[in-house]
Write an enzyme that holds these catalytic residues in place. Structure first.
Site, short mmCIF file in Angstrom:
data_model
loop_
_atom_site.label_atom_id
_atom_site.label_comp_id
_atom_site.label_asym_id
_atom_site.label_seq_id
_atom_site.Cartn_x
_atom_site.Cartn_y
_atom_site.Cartn_z
N CYS A 140 87.01 -50.90 -6.22
CA CYS A 140 86.14 -49.76 -6.49
C CYS A 140 87.04 -48.59 -6.86
O CYS A 140 87.99 -48.28 -6.15
CB CYS A 140 85.34 -49.40 -5.24
SG CYS A 140 84.54 -50.84 -4.51
N ASP B 11 83.72 -37.30 6.42
CA ASP B 11 84.87 -37.74 7.20
C ASP B 11 85.91 -36.64 7.01
O ASP B 11 86.40 -36.43 5.90
CB ASP B 11 85.36 -39.10 6.68
CG ASP B 11 85.84 -39.99 7.82
OD1 ASP B 11 86.28 -39.44 8.85
OD2 ASP B 11 85.79 -41.23 7.67
N CYS C 157 90.40 -57.30 -2.29
CA CYS C 157 88.94 -57.12 -2.34
C CYS C 157 88.38 -57.93 -3.49
O CYS C 157 89.11 -58.34 -4.39
CB CYS C 157 88.57 -55.66 -2.56
SG CYS C 157 89.26 -54.54 -1.33
N ARG D 167 87.27 -47.16 20.16
CA ARG D 167 87.19 -48.10 19.04
C ARG D 167 88.32 -47.85 18.05
O ARG D 167 88.87 -46.76 17.99
CB ARG D 167 85.83 -48.03 18.35
CG ARG D 167 85.42 -46.67 17.87
CD ARG D 167 83.89 -46.54 17.91
NE ARG D 167 83.42 -45.32 17.29
CZ ARG D 167 83.44 -44.13 17.89
NH1 ARG D 167 83.97 -44.00 19.10
NH2 ARG D 167 82.98 -43.06 17.26
N ARG E 199 91.64 -43.67 16.40
CA ARG E 199 91.33 -42.25 16.34
C ARG E 199 90.32 -41.85 17.40
O ARG E 199 90.40 -40.78 17.98
CB ARG E 199 90.78 -41.92 14.95
CG ARG E 199 90.12 -40.57 14.84
CD ARG E 199 89.84 -40.22 13.40
NE ARG E 199 91.04 -40.33 12.60
CZ ARG E 199 91.07 -40.73 11.32
NH1 ARG E 199 89.95 -41.01 10.69
NH2 ARG E 199 92.20 -40.80 10.67
N TYR E 200 89.34 -42.71 17.64
CA TYR E 200 88.27 -42.41 18.59
C TYR E 200 88.60 -43.04 19.94
O TYR E 200 89.38 -44.00 20.01
CB TYR E 200 86.95 -42.96 18.07
CG TYR E 200 86.44 -42.30 16.80
CD1 TYR E 200 85.94 -40.99 16.84
CD2 TYR E 200 86.46 -42.97 15.58
CE1 TYR E 200 85.46 -40.40 15.69
CE2 TYR E 200 85.98 -42.37 14.43
CZ TYR E 200 85.49 -41.08 14.49
OH TYR E 200 85.00 -40.48 13.35
N ARG F 220 90.91 -45.99 0.23
CA ARG F 220 92.23 -46.61 0.44
C ARG F 220 92.82 -47.10 -0.87
O ARG F 220 93.51 -48.11 -0.90
CB ARG F 220 92.13 -47.75 1.45
CG ARG F 220 91.79 -47.22 2.80
CD ARG F 220 92.12 -48.14 3.95
NE ARG F 220 91.38 -47.61 5.08
CZ ARG F 220 90.30 -48.19 5.59
NH1 ARG F 220 89.91 -49.36 5.16
NH2 ARG F 220 89.65 -47.60 6.57
N CYS G 108 87.65 -45.85 -4.14
CA CYS G 108 88.04 -46.29 -2.80
C CYS G 108 88.92 -45.27 -2.07
O CYS G 108 89.89 -44.76 -2.62
CB CYS G 108 88.79 -47.61 -2.90
SG CYS G 108 89.31 -48.24 -1.29
N ASP H 141 85.33 -38.85 -0.10
CA ASP H 141 86.54 -38.27 0.47
C ASP H 141 87.40 -37.60 -0.62
O ASP H 141 87.30 -37.94 -1.78
CB ASP H 141 87.38 -39.36 1.16
CG ASP H 141 86.68 -39.91 2.40
OD1 ASP H 141 85.99 -39.13 3.08
OD2 ASP H 141 86.84 -41.12 2.68
N LYS I 180 84.24 -38.50 11.60
CA LYS I 180 82.98 -38.34 10.88
C LYS I 180 82.14 -37.23 11.51
O LYS I 180 81.90 -37.25 12.71
CB LYS I 180 82.21 -39.66 10.92
CG LYS I 180 82.94 -40.79 10.24
CD LYS I 180 82.22 -42.10 10.43
CE LYS I 180 82.97 -43.27 9.83
NZ LYS I 180 84.17 -43.65 10.63
C1 LIG Z 1 84.48 -44.87 10.93
C2 LIG Z 1 85.54 -45.16 11.86
C3 LIG Z 1 85.28 -45.86 13.05
C4 LIG Z 1 83.88 -46.34 13.42
O1 LIG Z 1 83.07 -45.22 13.61
P1 LIG Z 1 81.52 -45.36 14.07
O2 LIG Z 1 80.99 -43.97 13.94
O3 LIG Z 1 81.54 -45.85 15.47
O4 LIG Z 1 80.86 -46.32 13.14
C5 LIG Z 1 86.32 -46.09 13.90
N1 LIG Z 1 87.57 -45.65 13.63
C6 LIG Z 1 87.86 -44.96 12.49
C7 LIG Z 1 89.24 -44.50 12.26
C8 LIG Z 1 86.84 -44.71 11.58
O5 LIG Z 1 87.13 -44.04 10.45
S1 SF4 Z 2 85.73 -49.56 -1.25
FE1 SF4 Z 2 87.92 -50.08 -1.28
S2 SF4 Z 2 88.19 -51.50 0.43
FE2 SF4 Z 2 85.99 -51.44 -0.04
S3 SF4 Z 2 85.66 -53.12 -1.49
FE3 SF4 Z 2 85.97 -51.28 -2.70
S4 SF4 Z 2 88.17 -51.30 -3.14
FE4 SF4 Z 2 87.85 -52.70 -1.45
#
Ligand SMILES: *Cc1c(COP(=O)(O)O)cnc(C)c1O
Ligand code: SF4
Length: 360
Positions: free
Chosen positions: A108, A308, A104, A95, A91-92, A113, A111, A271, A315
């Protein structure tokens, strides 16, 4: 079997087992939830629960709202929309997130995801190869965040292979590992794990603590070992209604993390995730937490508070209103105690005068 593996196996991973430990739960209702979103409370984390409804229990024991809440989105951050290959979100500019495992040490309930974690079909070697190929061919990617799931539930040899492959890519400078292991299964942090990973430094660990009750002697041992082996640690916390949405609680957590050599990095607004809406707070809660930190305690303990953005906007930092007014002449600001201060900007003449007085 190593101790951490035994703790995983002996933990609660079904409603039936949960009922044995907490007879008060409504087995039928929770069955319906567990069919959609798996339960896992490893034996270590189970031991941190004092009673149902406490801030540890609420992170891992399902609540009815998980399946009645329809106000949110399955993939709130559109991570799949930003996936050029399965298992990688780019996305960025420089990175990417690289998902290497969907298991996991606990699941959680909040979560982001939750649509994915606990999927018994683990990520195939072929998918991991595709992710590595993508990273190899995108020379702008200098920072890779291993995520999931929890990468540290992989075996040492698997981690060595994946992290080693990343380290062999010349443009990958930084490798980060997103993990809840130090807070939820600290026994996984062994000297063997550290030896495996430290060959591939620089590796940052993005850890995830939610509550000061997770700062145990075991988690301290794990963080001490990681710090001693050269892993910088950054913490990410989700602001959770009724669990940690209290300035005193989060201050205690963030200050406590510094003693473990962990820097509080992000505080996330929860989220808009389907099945996790009941954990969300309004913005005022988060701003109160932030106001209670800056100035009142070490700047080191103050994370960025971010939302986010839904749909994949990334973010976005949110700050309390410190800047009241700003124009060409002055900035008017409020300090942490609420007192008002003014800063005058240099006029052209002043700037010229001061430079003509310069001894150089
Ligand atoms: C959070 C995130 C990152 C890392 O973001 P930083 O602000 O550099 O810590 C990279 N890619 C995605 C898709 C993210 O959600
Ligand atoms: S937040 Fe989601 S990915 Fe992270 S440890 Fe908990 S269940 Fe696993």
């Amino acid at each position: 079997m190593e101790e951490w593996q035994r703790l995983l196996v002996e933990g609660v991973n079904s409603v039936q087992k949960l009922k044995e430990r907490f007879p008060e739960i409504d087995e039928r209702k929770l069955q319906a939830i567990a069919r959609k979103y798996p339960i896992r409370i490893n034996h270590y984390y189970l031991g941190l629960i004092q009673e149902l409804g406490d801030p540890i229990a609420r992170q891992v024991i399902p609540e009815e709202e998980e399946i009645t809440d329809i106000s949110c989105f399955e993939d709130a951050l559109n991570e799949e929309g930003d996936s050029p290959v399965p298992g990688l979100t780019h996305r960025y500019p420089d990175r990417a997130l690289f998902y290497v495992n969907y298991q996991c040490a606990i699941y959680c309930r909040y979560c982001t995801r939750k649509r994915k974690v606990g999927d018994p079909a683990s990520i195939s070697r072929a998918n991991i190869q595709k992710g590595l190929d993508y990273i190899r061919s995108h020379t702008e990617l200098r920072d890779i965040v291993l995520s999931g799931g929890d990468p540290l539930l992989l075996k040492d040899e698997q981690l060595d292979e994946i992290v080693g492959a990343l380290r062999a890519i010349p443009h990958v400078e930084i490798i980060r590992i997103g993990t809840r292991i130090p807070s939820v299964l600290p026994q996984r942090v062994t000297q063997g794990l550290c030896d495996t990973l430290k060959k591939h430094h620089p590796i940052y660990l993005m850890v995830h603590f939610s509550h000061p009750r997770e700062l145990t002697a075991e988690s301290k041992r794990a963080c001490d070992l990681l710090a001693d082996n050269g892993f910088p640690m950054m913490n990410q916390t989700v602001l959770l209604r009724g669990i940690n949405d209290d300035p005193q609680v989060l201050k205690e957590l963030f200050v406590g993390l510094l003693r473990l050599r962990v820097k509080p990095y992000y505080l996330f607004q929860a989220d808009q995730v389907e099945g996790a809406g009941h954990f969300r707070t309004n913005l005022a809660k988060g701003l109160d937490v932030m106001k209670g930190l800056r100035g009142h305690t070490s700047g080191l303990a103050v994370p960025y508070y971010v939302i986010d953005a839904p749909g994949g906007g990334g973010k976005i930092p949110i700050l309390p209103e410190y800047l009241i007014k700003c124009d060409e002449k002055e900035a008017v600001m409020r300090n942490y105690e609420g007192k008002i201060y003014r800063y005058d900007f240099p006029t052209k003449e002043v700037a010229w005068e001061s430079s003509s007085r310069s001894p150089f």
